[in-house]
Design a protein around this motif. Sequence first.
Motif, PDB file in Angstrom:
ATOM      1  N   TYR A 174      -7.680 -74.431  41.835  1.00 46.62           N
ATOM      2  CA  TYR A 174      -8.770 -74.126  42.764  1.00 46.62           C
ATOM      3  C   TYR A 174      -9.053 -72.632  42.805  1.00 46.62           C
ATOM      4  O   TYR A 174     -10.209 -72.203  42.947  1.00 46.62           O
ATOM      5  N   LEU A 175      -8.001 -71.819  42.672  1.00 46.77           N
ATOM      6  CA  LEU A 175      -8.175 -70.371  42.655  1.00 46.77           C
ATOM      7  C   LEU A 175      -9.018 -69.938  41.462  1.00 46.77           C
ATOM      8  O   LEU A 175      -9.939 -69.116  41.608  1.00 46.77           O
ATOM      9  N   ALA A 176      -8.719 -70.495  40.287  1.00 50.08           N
ATOM     10  CA  ALA A 176      -9.493 -70.147  39.085  1.00 50.08           C
ATOM     11  C   ALA A 176     -10.961 -70.511  39.247  1.00 50.08           C
ATOM     12  O   ALA A 176     -11.850 -69.797  38.758  1.00 50.08           O
ATOM     13  N   ASN A 177     -11.217 -71.597  39.959  1.00 50.49           N
ATOM     14  CA  ASN A 177     -12.598 -72.046  40.142  1.00 50.49           C
ATOM     15  C   ASN A 177     -13.394 -71.190  41.134  1.00 50.49           C
ATOM     16  O   ASN A 177     -14.612 -71.350  41.244  1.00 50.49           O
ATOM     17  N   LEU A 178     -12.718 -70.287  41.820  1.00 54.03           N
ATOM     18  CA  LEU A 178     -13.444 -69.343  42.670  1.00 54.03           C
ATOM     19  C   LEU A 178     -14.192 -68.317  41.818  1.00 54.03           C
ATOM     20  O   LEU A 178     -15.125 -67.670  42.295  1.00 54.03           O
ATOM     21  N   GLU A 179     -13.728 -68.130  40.584  1.00 52.72           N
ATOM     22  CA  GLU A 179     -14.392 -67.257  39.609  1.00 52.72           C
ATOM     23  C   GLU A 179     -14.586 -65.830  40.134  1.00 52.72           C
ATOM     24  O   GLU A 179     -15.619 -65.202  39.914  1.00 52.72           O
ATOM     25  N   ASN A 180     -13.566 -65.344  40.829  1.00 57.58           N
ATOM     26  CA  ASN A 180     -13.570 -63.947  41.261  1.00 57.58           C
ATOM     27  C   ASN A 180     -12.278 -63.328  40.739  1.00 57.58           C
ATOM     28  O   ASN A 180     -11.192 -63.593  41.260  1.00 57.58           O
ATOM     29  N   LEU A 181     -12.399 -62.510  39.697  1.00 53.34           N
ATOM     30  CA  LEU A 181     -11.221 -62.003  38.998  1.00 53.34           C
ATOM     31  C   LEU A 181     -10.321 -61.183  39.915  1.00 53.34           C
ATOM     32  O   LEU A 181      -9.086 -61.275  39.825  1.00 53.34           O
ATOM     33  N   GLU A 182     -10.903 -60.393  40.815  1.00 50.22           N
ATOM     34  CA  GLU A 182     -10.095 -59.565  41.714  1.00 50.22           C
ATOM     35  C   GLU A 182      -9.224 -60.431  42.617  1.00 50.22           C
ATOM     36  O   GLU A 182      -8.031 -60.153  42.801  1.00 50.22           O
ATOM     37  N   VAL A 183      -9.810 -61.479  43.167  1.00 47.05           N
ATOM     38  CA  VAL A 183      -9.048 -62.367  44.047  1.00 47.05           C
ATOM     39  C   VAL A 183      -8.030 -63.177  43.248  1.00 47.05           C
ATOM     40  O   VAL A 183      -6.901 -63.391  43.707  1.00 47.05           O
ATOM     41  N   ILE A 184      -8.405 -63.604  42.056  1.00 47.18           N
ATOM     42  CA  ILE A 184      -7.468 -64.350  41.201  1.00 47.18           C
ATOM     43  C   ILE A 184      -6.229 -63.509  40.918  1.00 47.18           C
ATOM     44  O   ILE A 184      -5.084 -63.971  41.021  1.00 47.18           O
ATOM     45  N   LYS A 185      -6.433 -62.240  40.549  1.00 49.28           N
ATOM     46  CA  LYS A 185      -5.296 -61.345  40.284  1.00 49.28           C
ATOM     47  C   LYS A 185      -4.461 -61.140  41.545  1.00 49.28           C
ATOM     48  O   LYS A 185      -3.225 -61.134  41.510  1.00 49.28           O
ATOM     49  N   LEU A 186      -5.131 -60.996  42.666  1.00 43.63           N
ATOM     50  CA  LEU A 186      -4.472 -60.740  43.941  1.00 43.63           C
ATOM     51  C   LEU A 186      -3.549 -61.894  44.328  1.00 43.63           C
ATOM     52  O   LEU A 186      -2.368 -61.689  44.660  1.00 43.63           O
ATOM     53  N   ILE A 187      -4.070 -63.115  44.269  1.00 45.18           N
ATOM     54  CA  ILE A 187      -3.287 -64.282  44.687  1.00 45.18           C
ATOM     55  C   ILE A 187      -2.239 -64.645  43.633  1.00 45.18           C
ATOM     56  O   ILE A 187      -1.134 -65.090  43.969  1.00 45.18           O
ATOM     57  N   SER A 188      -2.557 -64.446  42.364  1.00 41.36           N
ATOM     58  CA  SER A 188      -1.579 -64.730  41.311  1.00 41.36           C
ATOM     59  C   SER A 188      -0.349 -63.848  41.467  1.00 41.36           C
ATOM     60  O   SER A 188       0.784 -64.280  41.218  1.00 41.36           O
ATOM     61  N   GLN A 189      -0.561 -62.601  41.886  1.00 37.28           N
ATOM     62  CA  GLN A 189       0.557 -61.686  42.104  1.00 37.28           C
ATOM     63  C   GLN A 189       1.491 -62.214  43.197  1.00 37.28           C
ATOM     64  O   GLN A 189       2.713 -62.011  43.136  1.00 37.28           O
ATOM     65  N   VAL A 190       0.933 -62.911  44.167  1.00 37.15           N
ATOM     66  CA  VAL A 190       1.741 -63.454  45.264  1.00 37.15           C
ATOM     67  C   VAL A 190       2.779 -64.430  44.728  1.00 37.15           C
ATOM     68  O   VAL A 190       3.952 -64.398  45.139  1.00 37.15           O
ATOM     69  N   ILE A 191       2.369 -65.303  43.819  1.00 38.65           N
ATOM     70  CA  ILE A 191       3.292 -66.301  43.270  1.00 38.65           C
ATOM     71  C   ILE A 191       4.418 -65.607  42.504  1.00 38.65           C
ATOM     72  O   ILE A 191       5.590 -66.001  42.583  1.00 38.65           O
TER      73      ILE A 191
END
Length: 420
Positions: free
Chosen positions: A223-240
């Motif tokens: 679902y994160l990838a489908n937001l299609e916002n690279l900045e947010v994707i990087k931000l949340i991926s770092q959390v994991i």
Amino acid sequence: MMMSCRNIDLGTSVLDLMPCGCSSPTSRRIFFGNCSKTVCSIGRRSYGAGNLVFLRRDSGSCRAIPAKPKENALVNGLGEDKTVMINLRQESRKPISLESLFEVVADDLQSLNDNLLSIVGAENPVLISAAEQIFSAGGKRMRPGLVFLVSQATAELAGLKELTVEHRRLAEIIEMIHTASLIHDDVLDESDMRRGKETVHELFGTRVAVLAGDFMFAQASWYLANLENLEVIKLISQVIKDFASGEIKQASSLFDCDVKLDDYLLKSYYKTASLVAASTKGAAIFSSVESEVAEQMYQFGKNLGLSFQVVDDILDFTQSSEQLGKPAANDLAKGNITAPVIFALENEPRLREIIESEFYEPGSLEEAIEMVRSGGGIKRAQELAKEKAELALKNLSCLPRSGFRSALEDMVMFNLERID
């Protein structure tokens, strides 16, 4: 009644914020402090430099009282390292509740609750049962609630009239990631209970619990990838990634009495504050606010998350198993060195012996718990939690005054009220 208080700088004093209990819907807080660099305005009246300003309950409304000379002397006469702590009389205090905090985003949270199970997916009945178990275990939905509050507050700043689909999806993703981390945490900690209910791995076994957590992380990532916002994707991926780093850091320092406060705060950031910080910044990004505002929301989430973790670690020593919904002093028993223990170790040499023996002698755990309580560990940890809370409040100063900002401020105070 309109109230504003900006550019607060108390030097070495502490601004103590408490709910005023006033019936006025627009006057939500009490401010205490030496306003040497502050102008506080109540309605059309201003109170500037040199005033100790109170807002108090008075005939159903709040009013400001310029400080008397004696009161100013009380504040200004303190030494450099002293702290001003002014407590409101019990009859004037009205405890903050989660219901009141999230009242302004209640509809958003209800929609999230309705959607959570459906977005997990229905491919496997066991996974659905596992998800139902933890989603129904009395979770407070604080992280998605924060997403909605920051989304609304920053949307006002950006001139948006309503939240976007991305805002709402972000809140769901954050709750899924948090839930996945709880499932894995319970496996690693061998916890049988969470929020007073049996954990997923206790009901379904370790294998199913690990797979359920993995699946939820994967679904959230999709679902994160489908937001299609690279900045947010990087931000949340770092959390994991941070979750894993935090667990490794914790596992490699069990029963280690040489753990420093900075190490503890870094681990706490990885395990708790990283997700909160990414949540609040992500919400601001989807509101299309200036990068400086988004960064302040990140810092707000980080400081709030750290304050929450310190308070949780204090409660581990001050509340019962029934209150916690899990065994009391569980972290210490497993060798996890938290803020109260770090501070108590400075004054209790015997505590180091007991911990490094891994509580070998009967009754040694109970002795260690008492040493943490009596050795100043709790008090010092409370000061740390308040320090991070004050920073979080300052981070909110970039937002316009609104019910949403007030709710975010109340969230900070709600956390501190847990250790009052």
